[in-house]
Every structure is written in structure tokens, then in C-alpha cells.
Design a protein around this motif. Structure first.
Motif, short mmCIF file in Angstrom:
data_model
loop_
_atom_site.label_atom_id
_atom_site.label_comp_id
_atom_site.label_asym_id
_atom_site.label_seq_id
_atom_site.Cartn_x
_atom_site.Cartn_y
_atom_site.Cartn_z
N TRP A 171 0.84 -1.22 0.00
CA TRP A 171 0.00 0.00 0.00
C TRP A 171 0.87 1.25 0.00
CZ3 TRP A 171 -1.07 4.31 2.88
CH2 TRP A 171 -2.34 4.87 2.75
N ALA A 172 1.90 1.26 0.85
CA ALA A 172 2.76 2.43 0.96
C ALA A 172 3.61 2.63 -0.29
CB ALA A 172 3.65 2.30 2.19
N ALA A 173 4.02 1.52 -0.91
CA ALA A 173 4.86 1.63 -2.10
C ALA A 173 4.13 2.35 -3.22
CB ALA A 173 5.29 0.24 -2.56
N SER A 174 2.82 2.12 -3.32
CA SER A 174 2.05 2.76 -4.39
C SER A 174 1.82 4.24 -4.13
CB SER A 174 0.69 2.06 -4.54
OG SER A 174 -0.12 2.25 -3.39
N ARG A 175 2.10 4.69 -2.90
CA ARG A 175 1.90 6.09 -2.54
C ARG A 175 3.20 6.80 -2.20
NH1 ARG A 175 -2.31 3.08 -1.60
NH2 ARG A 175 -4.44 3.90 -1.61
N SER A 176 4.33 6.16 -2.51
CA SER A 176 5.65 6.73 -2.27
C SER A 176 5.87 7.11 -0.81
CB SER A 176 5.87 7.96 -3.18
OG SER A 176 5.82 7.60 -4.52
N ILE A 177 5.37 6.28 0.09
CA ILE A 177 5.58 6.49 1.52
C ILE A 177 6.75 5.63 1.96
CG2 ILE A 177 4.55 6.17 3.81
CD1 ILE A 177 1.82 6.67 2.49
N GLY A 178 7.69 6.23 2.70
CA GLY A 178 8.88 5.52 3.11
C GLY A 178 8.97 5.34 4.61
N PHE A 179 9.89 4.48 5.04
CA PHE A 179 9.97 4.09 6.45
C PHE A 179 11.42 4.05 6.93
CE2 PHE A 179 6.15 2.27 4.69
CZ PHE A 179 5.20 2.45 5.68
N THR A 180 11.58 4.31 8.24
CA THR A 180 12.85 3.98 8.88
C THR A 180 12.85 2.50 9.26
OG1 THR A 180 11.88 4.68 11.00
CG2 THR A 180 13.26 6.27 9.83
N GLY A 181 11.69 1.94 9.49
CA GLY A 181 11.62 0.52 9.81
C GLY A 181 10.19 0.03 9.85
N ILE A 182 10.00 -1.24 9.55
CA ILE A 182 8.71 -1.92 9.71
C ILE A 182 9.00 -3.20 10.47
CG2 ILE A 182 6.78 -3.06 8.55
CD1 ILE A 182 7.16 -1.20 6.20
N VAL A 183 8.29 -3.40 11.56
CA VAL A 183 8.54 -4.57 12.41
C VAL A 183 7.24 -5.33 12.60
CG1 VAL A 183 9.51 -5.39 14.58
CG2 VAL A 183 10.25 -3.18 13.66
N SER A 184 7.27 -6.62 12.29
CA SER A 184 6.15 -7.52 12.57
C SER A 184 6.53 -8.30 13.82
CB SER A 184 5.92 -8.46 11.39
OG SER A 184 5.15 -9.58 11.77
N ILE A 185 5.77 -8.13 14.91
CA ILE A 185 6.20 -8.70 16.19
C ILE A 185 5.73 -10.12 16.41
CG2 ILE A 185 6.34 -6.43 17.25
CD1 ILE A 185 3.77 -7.07 18.76
N GLY A 186 4.76 -10.60 15.62
CA GLY A 186 4.30 -11.98 15.77
C GLY A 186 3.81 -12.28 17.17
N ASP A 187 4.29 -13.37 17.74
CA ASP A 187 3.85 -13.77 19.09
C ASP A 187 4.51 -12.95 20.19
OD1 ASP A 187 2.24 -15.66 17.92
OD2 ASP A 187 3.64 -17.32 18.23
N ALA A 188 5.55 -12.19 19.86
CA ALA A 188 6.17 -11.21 20.77
C ALA A 188 6.52 -11.81 22.13
CB ALA A 188 5.24 -10.01 20.95
N ILE A 189 7.22 -12.95 22.12
CA ILE A 189 7.57 -13.57 23.40
C ILE A 189 8.75 -12.84 24.06
CG2 ILE A 189 6.66 -15.81 22.73
CD1 ILE A 189 9.51 -16.75 22.24
N ASP A 190 9.46 -12.02 23.31
CA ASP A 190 10.53 -11.19 23.89
C ASP A 190 10.36 -9.74 23.47
OD1 ASP A 190 12.88 -10.18 25.01
OD2 ASP A 190 14.09 -10.77 23.28
N ILE A 191 10.76 -9.41 22.26
CA ILE A 191 10.62 -8.03 21.77
C ILE A 191 9.15 -7.74 21.54
CG2 ILE A 191 11.19 -6.44 19.91
CD1 ILE A 191 13.80 -8.03 19.53
N ASP A 192 8.66 -6.66 22.17
CA ASP A 192 7.24 -6.36 22.08
C ASP A 192 7.03 -4.88 21.80
OD1 ASP A 192 7.85 -5.13 24.48
OD2 ASP A 192 6.73 -6.53 25.73
N PHE A 193 5.77 -4.44 21.89
CA PHE A 193 5.45 -3.04 21.61
C PHE A 193 6.28 -2.10 22.47
CE2 PHE A 193 1.19 -4.71 20.16
CZ PHE A 193 1.33 -4.28 18.85
N GLY A 194 6.41 -2.41 23.75
CA GLY A 194 7.13 -1.52 24.65
C GLY A 194 8.58 -1.32 24.24
N ASP A 195 9.27 -2.40 23.90
CA ASP A 195 10.66 -2.31 23.48
C ASP A 195 10.80 -1.45 22.22
OD1 ASP A 195 11.51 -4.15 25.50
OD2 ASP A 195 10.83 -5.80 24.24
N LEU A 196 9.92 -1.69 21.26
CA LEU A 196 10.03 -0.99 19.97
C LEU A 196 9.63 0.48 20.10
CD1 LEU A 196 8.65 -3.91 17.81
CD2 LEU A 196 11.02 -3.11 17.91
N LEU A 197 8.66 0.78 20.94
CA LEU A 197 8.33 2.18 21.20
C LEU A 197 9.52 2.90 21.82
CD1 LEU A 197 4.67 1.82 22.49
CD2 LEU A 197 5.39 3.21 20.54
N ASP A 198 10.18 2.25 22.77
CA ASP A 198 11.37 2.86 23.38
C ASP A 198 12.45 3.11 22.33
OD1 ASP A 198 10.45 3.04 25.98
OD2 ASP A 198 11.25 1.10 26.59
#
Length: 908
Positions: A171-198
Motif C-alpha cells: 500500500w505504501a509503495a504505491s503512494r511513495s511512503i517511506g519508512f525507517t523501519g517496519i517490524v512484525s512482532i508476531g507472538d512477541a515472546i521477547d521483543i514487544d510493543f514496549g521495546d520498539l516504542l522505546d
């Protein structure tokens, strides 16, 4: 673990793909191909014992066989092999792993739990399992199985769903939107929302953080990290499942109103996050917030060359909660001089269909100079009478002219209907948010308004101990304890009244009557004064009394009371044969003809804990559905904001011959209920409905309270998603020279104290504290010092009572496991060597022990001999830092109780 070793994930020097494969369409093949196509420059090691080489590159049979230790490992092997691999990689010193593999299961004993424990034992950070992977476009990393790679940009995306993340990449590629990073956390048994927000909060390349959330597990960590991130940059959230029904049937009106999604909404609001409804709005909000500086106020001025679209814009402003700005006399005069006589003379400013570039310039300049508005929306509908592109360039010219001379510039937004791309490019080059319709533009403006409001809410730090009232917590706890000891799950009306009276919450009196004659005796004092009474069934098995005909109102004679008492009991026996009937309660009939009916309550959410509910009361509360929710703790300001988010708030004001209701009384009742939730974790649900509010005050007519036993140290205040300001740590200390100090936790409003403090600290002392020269003290820099959440971080400041000046500060930040804390301290340079540092360090150590930390650590420059000497005398172990020869690592073991060393010199 927060951001520990996340550099290995986002900036690895080398990568190993474990499960790399030559087989087409296999995970190992697709991920290897994507890494090469994305342009990763570092070494990529291939691990697979089945193949000697892949595409001409030699493979290794195991992670142990590699000739060097990679920073990052990408895992696509079968689930059963994952825990062993994680253990081996961690032992080698691998920093992070992305586990794409699914099927590891959940819960104790599962493969997932085994992998988590193995990773934690070695300090290896793990993303996944069961995730799409990771994108870091700036590093040339596409460690995923998507078709395309995202462009480099300034947005970060954290997604709980791999499918949504994959879709957003396309979706973003078709609108020329870029990112510093995209993270899919899955089951998040270690790295989670809190870690990535920090992590992304501290990443200077990331302008805004976007999140797709399905659910949150570690609430305290999430709220803490979200609040910290939202203080420094926009955090925008899409939450799915908005229309799911609650998993359990609610026993009270409050519980019914506090649906799952409504609680998430309250949590996002309190965390300062901006919630949007869909993916289009997600990126539209990022566009607005990324290009415009936050601005106070929601008064919008609209200029247009087409009256019809201006009227549509006005409707949208009002629908979305904005305000149509008025025009000052000076602005009207300026516009009269620049526009044709037929212009609208009001907002929206219709500059007529033949408006050219000069007319756009003059109008925009006048509106930007007008103090009656907070932002300007410029719109254009193309006509053959003027060039739309030239009009756009005129808007850009004025904005750039104003930027050069005005700081900050009011927000300017643009809508050019039917643009062929040339106007859009002009706006884009000038960083002016541009939209395809007036609705999108006004929604963007309201995102800005809501973001500013959310940042204000983040400044609120309600105390753990109330200042507006005194509660009798001993009596309240006794009521709860006796009820639980008796096996009750619901307090009876008499217990409820005792509980509410302990907090000074007005409630209609209640008297128990077991039969008609007792009911007459209880009603007689009221009847003799000409006051009617109310009868209500009393049974531990009947919560909703009206459902069994268990309520009778407005009884004015003793005979009526006696007859209706027996009737109520008989109806209850017929409707609920198994119910235990205690009798009835007798209450005075409260007649307040001009009172508003309200509801206030506590609901217990499985994820976020206690939630405060306010809204329109009465028997039809669920049908009316006029409510707002907030996470405790509350202060009067937050209570007022909660009220304002309901429709009934408008009825609290005076109208016609109806005086205004006692709004301050309502706010105070909300604060008291929030405090009750803090003091009494056994209260699972509380329902005050209806509450009558008029000019004479506020009183609860009916109340229900559900209780449940709580293990010591179980739910208590740790159930709160947001920790209150710890007022219990405020202290006053007399010094030897007559100076009196206040040592207390830092508060958000202490920014001014810090600004006055820093000029008293030498450049060298600042370098010793921050390990680098500090050139300026920006609002963001100071906000990180003053706006803490009291859960993962604590800071104490020392203030001279006589002058009100800040003399020093110490802070400690705990790791995500709450085992260790890292400290830092800074004093006024002219006060060093007088014992103040000892005082603050001892306070910090006492606090660390009280919250159960096992270790306090810190880094000290080797040349900071004064700090190193004090640490040694306080019992810290001082060692060389193996990773930095210029540093010393200091650590204090708190696992064994021992007395603090006395201060080397008296404070003063």
C-alpha cells in the motif's frame, strides 16, 4: 529488556540465515533473495546442513560452525529445532534473532516458552516467533517474505499482524511512503510493543510511529513506553476489533458500558496516542502531524473560491468537534481592502470564483495575522478564470514568507480539487499538508488538535495520596474484609453505605427491614415529615432489583409500606425461587425535579485493570450509551476531561429555568471513586446509578459493589495500568546550617526548575553526567527528565524551601524485568562536597530496595573521581568497563539487606 541489544536487530554488522535454502518458494529462499535485493552490505552467512552451497555461496552445517559470530540470526527452521538453536546462538554471543517459524505453541512447557527462556539466559533478543520479519530500508534489510521492499522514509511501523504489515508495504509503495523501519512482532515472546516504542522514540530519523494493534499483554510496560514516546513524537494507532462484544456478561451497568474496545480507547487517550479508524487515516494523520508543528486551539479559518465547498467544510468542522473561527475587525478591514465587495464577510471566507494568485496571497496573509483563528485551510476549485497552479504557488509563497519571520507559524492546510499533480508537488516541496477533499483536510486538522490535547493530558500526574479530601480507609477495608470473610461477592446496601461514607461520597440512607412491620418502623421518621419512601429487595442473589419487581417508589403511608414490602418479597420468591431473601431496604424518596441522572462506576478490565466510567444514568444507560472511560488515577482536571467527553456534560450547564448542576461535586466524586479503586483492590466492580446532580449537590440514589479476595501483593495498586505520582516519597529535611530541603519525586511541571538549575552546573559537570558536551536544553531534552511514569523510572529532586531553587537530582531507570536499575545524579556545581550527593544517593537506594530491585548499576567516567569515591564508600563495586576504557562500571548488590553508609559530611 527494553532497548538492550536492539542495535543487533536494526543495525547488524553481519547476518546469518539459518534455514537458507535453494528451493524456490521456500521461506529460506525468499528471505535470502529479499536480503540481496534490498541491498544489505554486510556479510550474510548461510546455515543449512543439507546443502554444501547455495547459489555458489558456501553454507555451514550449524551456527557453531561459522567462522565469526553474527549480530543477527534469521530463523526459518522447523519449530522443534528452534529452542536448541536459540540456546546455541545465545551461548556464542549472537545479539538478536528473528524467528519467522510458526507453530511453537503457547504457555508453560511449550517450544515458545523454551525458546524465550533460552534467549533470556544469554541476553539474546528475539523477534517473533510466527512473524513476517523486519524491514530497515536505510540498512538495506528486508528480512521478510514479502514481494517488495519499502522505500526509505521517516515513519516507523510496528504491526502485530504479519498480513497487515505485508499489505502496508504494498500500500505504501504505491503512494511513495517511506519508512525507517517496519517490524512484525508476531507472538512477541521477547521483543514487544514496549521495546520498539522505546527504540523508535529515541531514533532521530523517525518522525512518527505508526502501530497496528490487536491486543496488549504487558500493560504496564506498554503504557510506560507509549507515554514516553508520545512526549517526543506522534504515535498513531489502528486497533482492530472495535465492534467485538465483551467476552463476559456484565453484572452491572458500569460493566456493560466498559466494553473491551472502549477500554483500549481510554488507554490510548491516557497514553497520548492518537487513534485512527483505518489505514488510510493512519497515513493521513502521519502526513499532518509530520509536517505541522503542534499548535494550541481548534479554531479553524477557511478560505475558498467556491462557497459550496466552504459550507461543506463548515459542516465537517462542527461534526468532528472543531470550532469555526470568527474574523476580527482588523482582519475584516484588511480583507475588505483586498477582495471584491461580494466576498462573504464571514468565515468561511469566500473570495469568489475568479480569485487569482494575488487574491489568495492577500487573504492568507490576513488570516495568518488574525488572532481569532488557530489554523487556516486554503481550498481551490479549478475554474477557467484563474490558474489553480499559480494560486497554489501563491499559498506556498506566503507560507514560506511567514515561516521566515514568524515562529511558530500557524498550521496551514490545503485542498486543491481536481489537481493534476502540479499543485500537489508545490505543496509537497513546501511541506504543506495537501488533501484531496475538505473532509480529509479537516480530519487532518482535528488529528493535530487531538494530538495537542493528548500531550497536555500527559502532563497530568495524579497523586497516590489525595489532597482534595481525607478518606477513612481503615473503615473501608474493614467493611470489605468482613464481607469477604462471610463469603459474599456483593456488598449489601448497608455495607455499601458504610463504604461510600468512608470516602465522603453522598448516598441515600438505607435501613434493613425483614418484614412489613419492620419496614413501617424504618419508614415512619420520613413519613412523619411528609417525605415519601422507597422499598428495595435485599438479596445476595439478586443484583438487578427491577428485573424481579423488587423496587417500589413514592410510598406515602404506613399501610402502603407494609403491603408493598410483602408484595416485593412474594414477587421475588416467585421470580427467583432459589434466591436467598434477607428482606427489604427502606430509603427516603429523593425528589429533585431538575436533577440530571448520572452514572459513575468502576469496571475491572482483564487487560488494563480498574477503569472509571462516567455517563448518563438511569435504567436505560446501555440503550442511551452516553459514556466515557478513563484509567485511574484521576485528578480534578482529568475528571473534568472525562465529563466533557459525554453528551450529558452539556446538560450539566444552566438552561432555561434549570440551574447548573454542581459540576465540581461530580468531579470530586470521580476522584474519590478512583482513589477507592487504588486503596481497595478487592473492589471488582462498583456501580453508582442513578446519581442525582443539581445545583444543591450530588448524591447516589442506588449503589452496587462487587468484591473478590486478593492475594497479598496480588492485584493491589499494581493492577493500575498507570502508576500514580508517589506522594508518599515527599520528604522535608533540616540541614546543619539552617537550610530546609524538600526532596520529592519529579513532576512534569518541574521544567522551569530544571531551566533555572542548569546555568548553575558547569560545562565540565554536564559532560561528566551526560558523557558528552551539552549545548542546549531543548523542551524535548528537559521533558525526558521531568515527564516520567514512576513505574520504570524514578527521579528525586532536592529543592531549597527558602529560595524555591532546585539544587540537584538523582534518577534510576529499571530494566524491563525489574531486576536492575541504572542510576544517574547531577548537583549544582557550587554545592558539591557538602553532603547533598549522599542524601540523594541514599534516597535513591532506599527507593530501589522498596520496589524490590536486586542491583543498582551505573557508568562513571574514569576521571570523575569524586563520584567513584562516593560510590565505593556507599558499597558499590567499582570495575573497569570492558567495552569502554574511559568508563568505570559501578554496581551495588541489593539482594542482601544492609544499612546505608552514613553521610561523609553533613548536608548544608
Amino acid at each position: 529488556m527494553s532497548t538492550y541489544r536492539l542495535k543487533s536487530l536494526f543495525a547488524p554488522r553481519s547476518i546469518a540465515v539459518v534455514g537458507a535454502s535453494p528451493r524456490e518458494l521456500s521461506l529460506g529462499r525468499v528471505i535470502l533473495t529479499n536480503l540481496h535485493k534490498a541491498g544489505y552490505k554486510g556479510p550474510i552467512h548461510l546455515v543449512n546442513p543439507r546443502y554444501p552451497e547455495i547459489d555458489g555461496q558456501p553454507t555451514f552445517p550449524s551456527i557453531e560452525a561459522l567462522d565469526s559470530v553474527p549480530d543477527l540470526m534469521i530463523v526459518t527452521i522447523p519449530a522443534a529445532e528452534v529452542p536448541g538453536l536459540i540456546d546455541s546462538a545465545g551461548a556464542l554471543g549472537v545479539g538478536a534473532a528473528i524467528v519467522i517459524t510458526a507453530g511453537l505453541g503457547h504457555g508453560p512447557g511449550s517450544l515458545s516458552e523454551q525458546a524465550r527462556l533460552a534467549a533470556r539466559a544469554h541476553g539474546l533478543r528475539m523477534l517473533g516467533p510466527n512473524c513476517l520479519g523486519l524491514f530497515v530500508p536505510g540498512m538495506g534489510i528486508n528480512a521478510s517474505f514479502t514481494v517488495n521492499s519499502p522505500k526509505v522514509g521517516d515513519l516507523a511501523l510496528i504491526s502485530q499482524s504479519g498480513g497487515v504489515a505485508a499489505g502496508l508495504v504494498e500500500w505504501a509503495a504505491s503512494r511513495s511512503i517511506g519508512f525507517t523501519g517496519i517490524v512484525s512482532i508476531g507472538d512477541a515472546i521477547d521483543i514487544d510493543f514496549g521495546d520498539l516504542l522505546d527504540y523508535y522514540a529515541l531514533d532521530h530519523k523517525t518522525r512518527a510511529i505508526l502501530m497496528y494493534i490487536e491486543s496488549v499483554s504487558d500493560v504496564r510496560k506498554f503504557m510506560s513506553a507509549a507515554r514516553a514516546a508520545a512526549r517526543v513524537k506522534p504515535v498513531i494507532v489502528v486497533k482492530s476489533g472495535r465492534h467485538q462484544q465483551a467476552a463476559r456478561a456484565a453484572a452491572t451497568h458500569t460493566g456493560a458500558l466498559a466494553g473491551v474496545d472502549a477500554v483500549y480507547d481510554a488507554a490510548f487517550r491516557r497514553a497520548g496516542l492518537l487513534r485512527v479508524l483505518d489505514l488510510d487515516e493512519l497515513f493521513a494523520a502521519a502526513e499532518t502531524l509530520g509536517r505541522l508543528s503542534p499548535s494550541e486551539g481548534k479554531r479553524l479559518a477557511i478560505m475558498t473560491n467556491a462557497g459550496g465547498i466552504g459550507v461543506l467544510a463548515v459542516d465537517c468542522v462542527i461534526d468532528l468537534g472543531g470550532m469555526l473561527a470568527s474574523l476580527s475587525a482588523e482582519a475584516v478591514a484588511e480583507l475588505n481592502a483586498a477582495l471584491p465587495p461580494t466576498w462573504s464577510k464571514a468565515n468561511p471566507v469566500d473570495i469568489i470564483g475568479d480569485a487569482d494568485a494575488n487574491r489568495y496571497s492577500a487573504t492568507l496573509r490576513a488570516l495568518l495575522n488574525d488572532p481569532e483563528n488557530d489554523a487556516v485551510l486554503a481550498m481551490n476549485v479549478p475554474t477557467a478564470l484563474a490558474s489553480a497552479e499559480e494560486c497554489a504557488e501563491a499559498v506556498v509563497g506566503i507560507v514560506e514568507e511567514e515561516r521566515a519571520g514568524r515562529l511558530p507559524l500557524k498550521p496551514v492546510l490545503a485542498v486543491w480539487i481536481g489537481d493534476d499533480g502540479r499543485a500537489a508537488k508545490a505543496f509537497d516541496d513546501a511541506s504543506i499538508p495537501y488533501y484531496g477533499s475538505e473532509t480529509d483536510a479537516i480530519r487532518g486538522f482535528m488529528h493535530l488538535v487531538r494530538y495537542v490535547e493528548a500531550k497536555h493530558d500527559l502532563m497530568e500526574a495524579p497523586p497516590s495520596v489525595p489532597t482534595q479530601f481525607v478518606s477513612d480507609t481503615d473503615t473501608a477495608r474493614q467493611v470489605i474484609a468482613e464481607a469477604i470473610a462471610a463469603g459474599k461477592t456483593w456488598l449489601d446496601p448497608l455495607e455499601v453505605n458504610r463504604l461510600l461514607h468512608a470516602y465522603g461520597i453522598p448516598v441515600a440512607s438505607a435501613t434493613l427491614a425483614r418484614n412489613g412491620k419492620e419496614a413501617v418502623a424504618a419508614a415512619r421518621p420520613f413519613l412523619e415529615q411528609g417525605q415519601a419512601v422507597v422499598l428495595k429487595i435485599l438479596s445476595p442473589d439478586i443484583v438487578h432489583k427491577s428485573d424481579v419487581g423488587g423496587v417500589r417508589l413514592n410510598l406515602v403511608s404506613e399501610k402502603a409500606v407494609e403491603i408493598e414490602t410483602e408484595n416485593i418479597l412474594n414477587r421475588a420468591r416467585e421470580a427467583r425461587p432459589q434466591a436467598r431473601l434477607t428482606g427489604v431496604t427502606v430509603h427516603p424518596m429523593l425528589v429533585r425535579p431538575k436533577a440530571r441522572e448520572l452514572i459513575i462506576g468502576i469496571a475491572d478490565d482483564e487487560t488494563f485493570g480498574p477503569v472509571i466510567v462516567f455517563g448518563r444514568g438511569g435504567t436505560a444507560v446501555e440503550v442511551i450509551d452516553d459514556k466515557a472511560l478513563a484509567l485511574p488515577p484521576l485528578d480534578l482536571k482529568l475528571a473534568g476531561d472525562l465529563i466533557d467527553r459525554t453528551r450529558v456534560s452539556r446538560l450539566l450547564k444552566a438552561y432555561r429555568n434549570v440551574p447548573a448542576a454542581d459540576r465540581q461535586g461530580i468531579e470530586l466524586m470521580l476522584v474519590k471513586i478512583a482513589q477507592l479503586a487504588a486503596d481497595l483492590p478487592e473492589v471488582r466492580e462498583l456501580d453508582l446509578n442513578p446519581i442525582l446532580a443539581d445545583e444543591t449537590g450530588v448524591i447516589a440514589v442506588d449503589a452496587r459493589v462487587a468484591v473478590t479476595p486478593v492475594e497479598k501483593g496480588g492485584r493491589a495498586r499494581t493492577r493500575f495500568a498507570i502508576k500514580p505520582y508517589p506522594r508518599e516519597w515527599e520528604r522535608q529535611i533540616d540541614c546543619w546550617n539552617g537550610m530546609r530541603l524538600t526532596v520529592r519525586p519529579v513532576r512534569p511541571e518541574d521544567e522551569g526548575l530544571y531551566r533555572e538549575f542548569f546555568p548553575h552546573v558547569t560545562e565540565d559537570d554536564l559532560r561528566l553526567r551526560f558523557f558528552a558536551p551539552v549545548k542546549e536544553f531543548s523542551q524535548t531534552f528537559i521533558a525526558r527528565l521531568t515527564q516520567i511514569d514512576y513505574a520504570r523510572a524514578m527521579a528525586f529532586i532536592a529543592i531549597d524551601d527558602a529560595s524555591g531553587q532546585m539544587l540537584g537530582a538523582v534518577r534510576i531507570h529499571t530494566d524491563a524485568n525489574h531486576d536492575k536499575g541504572e542510576y544517574a545524579i547531577l548537583l549544582r556545581s557550587d554545592l558539591k562536597g557538602r553532603g547533598l550527593g549522599w542524601l540523594l544517593m541514599q534516597t535513591m537506594i532506599e527507593y530501589a530496595r522498596s520496589v524490590g530491585l536486586q542491583m543498582i548499576e551505573g557508568q562513571v567516567l574514569h576521571e570523575n573521581t569524586t563520584m567513584l569515591k562516593m560510590c565505593a564508600e556507599l558499597g558499590f563495586k567499582v570495575e573497569a568497563d570492558p567495552e569502554n576504557r574511559g568508563m568505570r562500571h559501578v554496581a551495588l548488590d541489593l539482594s542482601t539487606e544492609r544499612p546505608l553508609a552514613p553521610a561523609a559530611e553533613p548536608v548544608g
